[in-house]
Structure formats: C-alpha cells, structure tokens
Design a protein around this motif. Structure first.
Motif, PDB file in Angstrom:
ATOM      1  N   MET A 124       3.435 -13.499  -0.133  1.00 49.75           N
ATOM      2  CA  MET A 124       3.840 -12.640  -1.256  1.00 49.75           C
ATOM      3  C   MET A 124       4.119 -11.233  -0.743  1.00 49.75           C
ATOM      4  O   MET A 124       3.362 -10.673   0.041  1.00 49.75           O
ATOM      5  N   ALA A 125       5.223 -10.665  -1.188  1.00 50.75           N
ATOM      6  CA  ALA A 125       5.588  -9.301  -0.778  1.00 50.75           C
ATOM      7  C   ALA A 125       4.591  -8.301  -1.363  1.00 50.75           C
ATOM      8  O   ALA A 125       3.975  -8.548  -2.409  1.00 50.75           O
ATOM      9  N   ASN A 126       4.458  -7.190  -0.689  1.00 48.31           N
ATOM     10  CA  ASN A 126       3.556  -6.143  -1.164  1.00 48.31           C
ATOM     11  C   ASN A 126       4.038  -5.625  -2.515  1.00 48.31           C
ATOM     12  O   ASN A 126       5.164  -5.154  -2.647  1.00 48.31           O
ATOM     13  N   ILE A 127       3.149  -5.680  -3.523  1.00 49.53           N
ATOM     14  CA  ILE A 127       3.539  -5.299  -4.884  1.00 49.53           C
ATOM     15  C   ILE A 127       3.932  -3.828  -4.978  1.00 49.53           C
ATOM     16  O   ILE A 127       4.740  -3.429  -5.810  1.00 49.53           O
ATOM     17  N   PHE A 128       3.363  -3.004  -4.099  1.00 49.65           N
ATOM     18  CA  PHE A 128       3.674  -1.579  -4.140  1.00 49.65           C
ATOM     19  C   PHE A 128       5.056  -1.267  -3.579  1.00 49.65           C
ATOM     20  O   PHE A 128       5.536  -0.138  -3.676  1.00 49.65           O
ATOM     21  N   GLU A 129       5.687  -2.266  -2.995  1.00 51.50           N
ATOM     22  CA  GLU A 129       7.046  -2.081  -2.499  1.00 51.50           C
ATOM     23  C   GLU A 129       8.086  -2.726  -3.410  1.00 51.50           C
ATOM     24  O   GLU A 129       9.265  -2.812  -3.068  1.00 51.50           O
ATOM     25  N   ASP A 130       7.622  -3.191  -4.579  1.00 51.46           N
ATOM     26  CA  ASP A 130       8.507  -3.835  -5.550  1.00 51.46           C
ATOM     27  C   ASP A 130       9.373  -2.774  -6.235  1.00 51.46           C
ATOM     28  O   ASP A 130       8.895  -1.971  -7.029  1.00 51.46           O
ATOM     29  N   GLU A 131      10.665  -2.774  -5.902  1.00 47.07           N
ATOM     30  CA  GLU A 131      11.577  -1.756  -6.436  1.00 47.07           C
ATOM     31  C   GLU A 131      11.708  -1.833  -7.953  1.00 47.07           C
ATOM     32  O   GLU A 131      11.931  -0.827  -8.624  1.00 47.07           O
TER      33      GLU A 131
END
Length: 388
Positions: free
Chosen positions: A1-8
């Motif tokens: 899962m991608a880092n949620i804080f990098e979710d544009e």
C-alpha cells in the motif's frame, strides 16, 4: 500500500494552501515576541524576579485569572526574559514550568524537577524523605562557588492540591534558594492550603482580568498576520471571533480556537476566503466537541444530573438545588445518590464550565438559595447525552 501521506487526492492542495501560511501562531501555547495587553502583569513578575540576578531568592507569587487570560503566557514570557538576562550576567538561575495536569503528586513534581536539573531519580519507589533529600542536594555550592537559584512555576496548581494536598508547597517553600510561582483559575484555591503552608508561602498576588473584545481583536490581528495568507480573512471575521470570545469571559484561547477552526473549515471547502459563516460553523464545532468530550468522561450519576438540569431548563423552570434533586431522583428511578452528594456533582460540573451557580437572597427570614443554570447549548447537550 502506498504511503497515505503521499496521496495527492487527499493532500495535493497541502503545498498550495490558499488559507494558511503557518498554523503555529494560532495555538494558545505559541509564545509571540510581544504579549499584547499584559505588559503590566509581566512587569510585576519581572519586578519580583529581578532579585534572582543578584543571587537573592525572589518572593513567592500567585497569578490568578480565568482560563484564557494570559497567565501561563505571561509567566513563560517573563521566564524567557529572565533566562536570557541570567545568561548575560552569568547568574546561576533556573526557571522550570510544571503543568500540574501532567504531574499530580508531590513525588512526581520533585522527581521531575530533579531530572530536569540533572539528578536522575526514579519516577516511583523512593520514600518521600529520599526524594526530597535528593532535590535539596542540588542546592549545595557547586565547583565554581555558586549556588543554584530555582524558580518553580506550578501551572494549574489547584489540580495538584486537590488531589495530593499541600505537601509540595511545604517542601518547596522550606527549601533554600527556591521560589514558587503558582498559577490558578480560582481565587479561592488557598482554601486547599493549611495555615502553616500559607504562612511560609507568603506570596504576592497578581490578578489577570478577562480580555475585552477590543483587546481580543488586537491579539487575533497579531496572530492572524503570522498565520494567514494576506487578504483571506473577511473584515468581519476577527471582530466576530473577538465578540464571541468576550462573551466566554474574555477567553483568548477560545478566540484563537475559533479563528483557527474557521480557517480549517474554509480550507476543507477549498474556499479562497474565511468568512463569518465559517466562524459560526467553527463555534458549533468547538462547542459540540467540548460537550461530547466532557460527557464521555462523566460517571453515570453526573450524566443523570445533567439530564435533569436539561429537563428543567427546557421547562423554563428556575433550577434550585431542591428542585434539581427531585427531577434527578425521578430520572434515576430508585438508583440515586444522596442529596449531599449532589452538591459535589454540581461543583464538579461548574468547574467544567457546563453549568453555573449563583447564590441569591430571598429576603429577610427566607434564607439564601442556589440557582443553577446551563452554560452550554441545549441542543448540543441533548444530542451528546443521548448518543453516549
């Protein structure tokens, strides 16, 4: 899962924030370069503490005032100034700020002071004599022929006194080279102190009056200039926040919370402006959060008492303690506490700001009566009570 804080999709606008340039100045713990409308009180603190620069232990002090009147900020501002002056004059002075909400016993306070001053002690396990002796050893003459002079700021001291008694004041005031600055929201907090301690405390008192609407506007204007991008605040936002906070007994913390929450609501809506409508929504959000948080921590009997107050308020009844107890026992259905215990509940709810009490005289021969009033929105309270 991608880092949620990098979710544009969630935070893409974070770097193109049209509202805020820095939220930190809207936090009530932020210490500005200048503390507006508290010059007089800061000077009074400084007049007392200046003796420390000559190696003389200052007199003890107590700062009184309601929440949000600048007591903590003024003491911290004076603390920073004294530390700077002591460094310039090579004076061996320390000023330690203790939040009595975090350290609620004498042992915890003394242990924390020891640790801050370089003497490692356990957070529990020693006798009182051992911990006090370790503390007092810190005030022996050091290798450079100097003795430590310590000023201890006990913030919200009434919480510590109520839980653990006045032993902390007795210990500190009977220790050489130690001065105490106590901060309390309540003028009567010395009722928690025995006469022998009051005598050794022998403090000077400084009262912090509530801020007026104009003063609150000055505080908000100064913080807004540091926090918001230019031109995003409508002209009526700061006056409205100030007027609302002035009704809350001149509480600067409340004013700052209003302004910050209004800005966050505007940001969430991707608005380019913070308007008065966001301030009104911010007020509702703050009050709802406050009431819900308080109610979730109250025991069942206090919740029932609040339900009784709400019922009588909606019936437009004048709420005396006798009438309140009748309503409370009806709601409790045989599972009620004593009439005497109700007075403890009333005092606790008043300290939380949920209700207020006012003693009035009924006239000669008719005695005095306590009148109880709700101090939060009825709808908010009702919603919170029935969703717990």
């Amino acid at each position: 899962m991608a880092n949620i804080f990098e979710d544009e999709s969630l935070f893409g606008g974070r770097r193109q924030n049209n509202i805020f340039k820095d939220k930190k100045p809207l936090d009530h713990r932020f210490l500005p370069d200048k503390l507006v409308h508290r010059d007089e009180q800061i000077r009074e603190i400084a007049k007392n503490w200046v003796d420390a620069l000559d190696g003389v232990t200052p007199s003890n002090m107590t700062l009184y005032g309601k929440t949000g009147t600048g007591k903590t900020a003024a003491s911290k501002f004076a603390r920073e100034q004294l530390i700077e002056a002591a460094s310039n004059e090579n004076a061996f002075v320390k000023v330690e700020h203790i939040r009595c909400t975090d350290f609620t016993t004498e042992y915890q306070v003394i242990a924390e002071l020891c640790n801050r001053l370089g003497r490692d002690v356990p957070s529990r396990g020693w006798t009182k004599g051992e911990i006090v002796n370790a503390f007092r050893d810190l005030f022996r003459t050091n290798a450079f022929g100097k003795k430590l002079l310590l000023i201890v700021i006990l913030d919200e001291i009434d919480i510590l006194l109520d839980k653990d008694g006045d032993g902390i004041l007795y210990t500190l005031t009977r220790t050489n080279n130690v001065a105490v600055l106590s901060i309390s929201n309540y003028l009567d907090f010395k009722n928690l102190i025995k006469s022998r301690v009051t005598s050794s405390l022998n403090d000077k008192e400084i009262v912090f009056p509530p801020y007026g609407a104009d003063q609150l506007a000055d505080i908000l204007s100064e913080r807004a200039a540091l926090s918001f991008n230019e031109g995003v605040l409508d002209d009526d936002v700061i006056p409205l926040c100030s007027a609302m906070a002035a009704k809350e007994e001149g509480d600067a913390r409340y004013a700052l919370d209003l302004l910050k929450n209004a800005g966050e609501l505007a940001y969430d809506d991707a608005s380019e402006k913070v308007t008065s409508e966001y301030v009104k929504r911010a007020k509702d959000r703050i009050e709802h959060n406050k009431v819900s948080e308080i109610l979730s921590t109250l025991p069942l009997q206090q919740q029932r008492l609040l339900e009784a107050i709400l019922t009588l308020t909606k019936q437009k009844e004048e709420i005396t303690s006798g009438k309140l107890y009748e309503s409370y026992t009806d709601i409790s259905k045989g599972d009620a506490v004593t009439y005497r215990r109700i007075f403890d509940f009333i005092n606790e709810l008043e300290l939380l700001g949920i209700i207020s009490t006012n003693t009035i005289s009924r006239g000669r021969g008719k005695g005095r009566t306590n009148i109880i009033k709700l101090q939060c929105d009825e709808t908010l309270l009702e919603t919170a009570l029935y969703t717990i």
